[in-house]
Design a protein around this motif. Structure first.
Motif, short mmCIF file in Angstrom:
data_model
loop_
_atom_site.label_atom_id
_atom_site.label_comp_id
_atom_site.label_asym_id
_atom_site.label_seq_id
_atom_site.Cartn_x
_atom_site.Cartn_y
_atom_site.Cartn_z
N SER A 193 68.19 -47.80 -60.53
CA SER A 193 67.14 -48.54 -59.83
C SER A 193 66.94 -48.08 -58.39
O SER A 193 65.88 -48.32 -57.80
CB SER A 193 67.45 -50.04 -59.85
OG SER A 193 68.69 -50.30 -59.22
N ASN A 194 67.94 -47.43 -57.77
CA ASN A 194 67.81 -46.99 -56.39
C ASN A 194 67.21 -45.59 -56.26
O ASN A 194 67.08 -45.08 -55.14
CB ASN A 194 69.19 -47.00 -55.70
CG ASN A 194 69.72 -48.41 -55.52
OD1 ASN A 194 68.95 -49.35 -55.40
ND2 ASN A 194 71.03 -48.56 -55.52
N LEU A 195 66.85 -44.97 -57.37
CA LEU A 195 66.35 -43.61 -57.36
C LEU A 195 64.83 -43.58 -57.51
O LEU A 195 64.23 -44.49 -58.08
CB LEU A 195 66.99 -42.80 -58.50
CG LEU A 195 68.52 -42.82 -58.55
CD1 LEU A 195 69.00 -42.03 -59.76
CD2 LEU A 195 69.13 -42.26 -57.28
N ASP A 196 64.20 -42.50 -57.01
CA ASP A 196 62.76 -42.36 -57.21
C ASP A 196 62.47 -42.01 -58.67
O ASP A 196 63.38 -41.66 -59.43
CB ASP A 196 62.15 -41.32 -56.26
CG ASP A 196 62.72 -39.93 -56.48
OD1 ASP A 196 62.64 -39.41 -57.61
OD2 ASP A 196 63.26 -39.34 -55.52
N LYS A 197 61.21 -42.10 -59.06
CA LYS A 197 60.86 -41.99 -60.48
C LYS A 197 61.29 -40.67 -61.09
O LYS A 197 61.86 -40.63 -62.19
CB LYS A 197 59.36 -42.20 -60.66
CG LYS A 197 58.94 -42.19 -62.13
CD LYS A 197 57.47 -42.49 -62.31
CE LYS A 197 57.11 -42.51 -63.79
NZ LYS A 197 55.69 -42.83 -64.02
N THR A 198 61.02 -39.55 -60.39
CA THR A 198 61.36 -38.25 -60.94
C THR A 198 62.86 -38.12 -61.15
O THR A 198 63.32 -37.63 -62.19
CB THR A 198 60.86 -37.13 -60.01
OG1 THR A 198 59.44 -37.24 -59.87
CG2 THR A 198 61.19 -35.76 -60.58
N LEU A 199 63.63 -38.57 -60.17
CA LEU A 199 65.08 -38.48 -60.29
C LEU A 199 65.61 -39.44 -61.34
O LEU A 199 66.60 -39.14 -62.02
CB LEU A 199 65.72 -38.77 -58.92
CG LEU A 199 67.22 -38.48 -58.80
CD1 LEU A 199 67.53 -37.04 -59.21
CD2 LEU A 199 67.69 -38.73 -57.37
N ARG A 200 64.97 -40.59 -61.51
CA ARG A 200 65.38 -41.53 -62.56
C ARG A 200 65.28 -40.88 -63.93
O ARG A 200 66.16 -41.03 -64.78
CB ARG A 200 64.53 -42.80 -62.53
CG ARG A 200 64.93 -43.79 -61.47
CD ARG A 200 64.50 -45.21 -61.81
NE ARG A 200 63.09 -45.33 -62.15
CZ ARG A 200 62.13 -45.54 -61.27
NH1 ARG A 200 62.43 -45.65 -59.98
NH2 ARG A 200 60.88 -45.66 -61.64
N VAL A 201 64.18 -40.17 -64.17
CA VAL A 201 63.99 -39.50 -65.46
C VAL A 201 65.08 -38.46 -65.68
O VAL A 201 65.68 -38.38 -66.76
CB VAL A 201 62.59 -38.85 -65.53
CG1 VAL A 201 62.46 -38.00 -66.79
CG2 VAL A 201 61.50 -39.92 -65.50
N GLN A 202 65.36 -37.67 -64.65
CA GLN A 202 66.39 -36.64 -64.75
C GLN A 202 67.77 -37.26 -64.99
O GLN A 202 68.52 -36.81 -65.86
CB GLN A 202 66.43 -35.80 -63.47
CG GLN A 202 67.54 -34.76 -63.44
CD GLN A 202 67.67 -34.10 -62.08
OE1 GLN A 202 66.72 -34.07 -61.30
NE2 GLN A 202 68.85 -33.58 -61.78
N MET A 203 68.07 -38.32 -64.24
CA MET A 203 69.40 -38.91 -64.34
C MET A 203 69.62 -39.66 -65.65
O MET A 203 70.73 -39.68 -66.17
CB MET A 203 69.64 -39.85 -63.15
CG MET A 203 69.81 -39.14 -61.82
SD MET A 203 71.08 -37.84 -61.85
CE MET A 203 72.52 -38.77 -62.30
N ARG A 204 68.59 -40.27 -66.20
CA ARG A 204 68.79 -40.95 -67.47
C ARG A 204 69.05 -39.94 -68.58
O ARG A 204 69.81 -40.21 -69.52
CB ARG A 204 67.61 -41.87 -67.81
CG ARG A 204 66.37 -41.18 -68.30
CD ARG A 204 65.22 -42.16 -68.41
NE ARG A 204 64.03 -41.56 -68.98
CZ ARG A 204 62.80 -41.93 -68.69
NH1 ARG A 204 62.59 -42.92 -67.84
NH2 ARG A 204 61.77 -41.34 -69.27
N GLN A 205 68.44 -38.75 -68.48
CA GLN A 205 68.72 -37.69 -69.45
C GLN A 205 70.15 -37.20 -69.30
O GLN A 205 70.85 -36.96 -70.29
CB GLN A 205 67.72 -36.55 -69.26
CG GLN A 205 66.29 -36.91 -69.61
CD GLN A 205 65.28 -35.86 -69.19
OE1 GLN A 205 65.59 -34.94 -68.43
NE2 GLN A 205 64.05 -35.99 -69.67
N GLU A 206 70.61 -37.07 -68.05
CA GLU A 206 71.98 -36.64 -67.81
C GLU A 206 72.99 -37.69 -68.26
O GLU A 206 74.04 -37.37 -68.81
CB GLU A 206 72.18 -36.32 -66.32
CG GLU A 206 71.40 -35.10 -65.86
CD GLU A 206 71.70 -34.75 -64.40
OE1 GLU A 206 72.64 -35.33 -63.83
OE2 GLU A 206 70.99 -33.88 -63.85
#
Length: 366
Positions: A169-182
């Motif tokens: 929730s503390n990440l921007d949208k682009t990073l959220r997508v990347q991090m959920r994949q990771e």
């Protein structure tokens, strides 16, 4: 790191209240999370999802029911003895410690040898791609890197269960997508049973094997993302898992394999009698905007659709598609049209026809 043992989690009729029973927060929660499953708890603020997660961790204590981890009731087991790892929304890193020392903290507390600590911390940092940042402090890292440190600190102790409390929730949208994949790739690699709390339907639907939708301390429905999206059991699930159109009306007794649904917004609509719950009486119809066909007045209309005449109130350009909000009598419907470059759209107040695919209509309890 070697794959961890896959274990189940089971909640049996769990109830939790505050203020001496006056405020009931969790109501008869019964669900089973399978070994090695990535399971999401999805719901709005105040639905009870974080309370349930903290209950599994041991930070909350239920008054009724059983909590089983690997077949053993851990209801009376204190948090430190549960061997459950948790990643918090804030990451909760020690700002004065290096990345290495943050990750090693749990192992030091367990009084492991320096050789074991060195091996385990090195493996955990390599797993999350932070080996080169071992001597930096959290304040020198990006949000995504801090989240990886929090993950490494949690998995280095080799917990039986991994709990994630809105970690993106503390990440921007682009990073959220990347991090959920990771996150998902890491969970698959370790094979650890994972419970992920989120209020973001996209996060839940793109990561979870199955998920539970919660509202008012009650599990409304459990299933795969596709099952909950395509076959919601009630109006709340239909509206929270994706976007939907809801029409309230009444089912009249049908004939043969069809039934009649009557509503002021639609008139009378013949529907296939495919639902065992579609009994005569009040009911709600649900159909998704992407299943609605948009046509201009005068265009040839396919017979398999039920057609409604309306006017565009406004449109939302969402990149891949345009979502039109269309007034039909007293009702406002949402309908999606795929977008292509140079494609003419509908302007405000344009007359329009909406085609409802009867096969995509779901009958919900009123």
């Amino acid at each position: 790191m070697t794959p961890l043992k896959k274990i189940p989690i089971e909640c049996r009729s769990i109830g939790l209240s505050y203020d001496g029973g006056k405020t009931e927060v969790l109501k008869d929660i019964s669900l089973r999370i399978e070994p090695g499953e990535f399971f999401a708890l999805l719901g709005p603020s105040g639905s009870g999802k974080s309370t349930l997660l903290r209950l599994i961790a041991g930070f909350n204590r239920h008054q009724r029911g059983e909590l089983l981890v690997d077949g053993r009731d851990i209801s009376a087991t204190p948090p430190h003895a549960r061997n459950i790892g948790m990643v918090f929304q804030s990451y909760a890193l020690w700002p004065h410690m290096t990345v290495w020392d943050n990750v090693a903290f749990g192992l030091v507390e367990r009084r492991m040898s320096k050789a074991v600590i060195k091996q385990k911390v090195g493996a955990a940092l390599e797993l999350v791609g932070l080996s080169q940042y071992a001597q930096r402090r959290p304040g020198q890292l990006s949000g995504g890197q801090q989240q990886r440190v929090a993950l490494a600190r949690t998995i280095v102790i080799e917990p039986q269960v991994l709990l994630l409390d809105e970690p993106l929730s503390n990440l921007d949208k682009t990073l959220r997508v990347q991090m959920r994949q990771e996150l998902l790739a890491l969970q698959r690699q370790l094979g650890i049973t994972t419970v992920f709390v989120t209020h973001d339907q996209e996060e839940a639907m793109t990561t979870a094997d199955r998920m539970a939708v919660m509202e008012g301390g009650v599990v409304q429905q459990v299933g795969t993302p596709a099952a909950l999206f395509d076959y919601p059991v009630n109006a709340f699930v239909a509206g929270f898992v994706g976007t939907t159109n809801l029409v309230q009306g009444e089912i009249a007794a049908g004939t043969g394999n069809s039934l009649s649904f009557r509503a002021p917004a639609l008139g009378e609509l013949a529907l296939p009698a495919t639902s065992a719950d579609a009994l005569p009486g009040k009911a709600t119809l649900s159909f998704r905007p992407h299943t609605v066909k948009v046509a201009r007045v005068g265009d040839a209309c396919e017979h398999r659709y039920f057609w409604l005449d309306g006017k565009v109130e406004h449109g939302e350009f969402l990149g891949e598609f345009v979502r039109y909000h269309v007034r039909v009598g007293t009702m406002l419907f949402a309908a999606d049209q795929l977008h292509h470059a140079s494609m003419p759209g509908f302007t405000t107040a344009s007359p329009i026809r909406l085609g409802i695919d009867v096969s995509q209509i779901r009958i919900l309890a009123a």
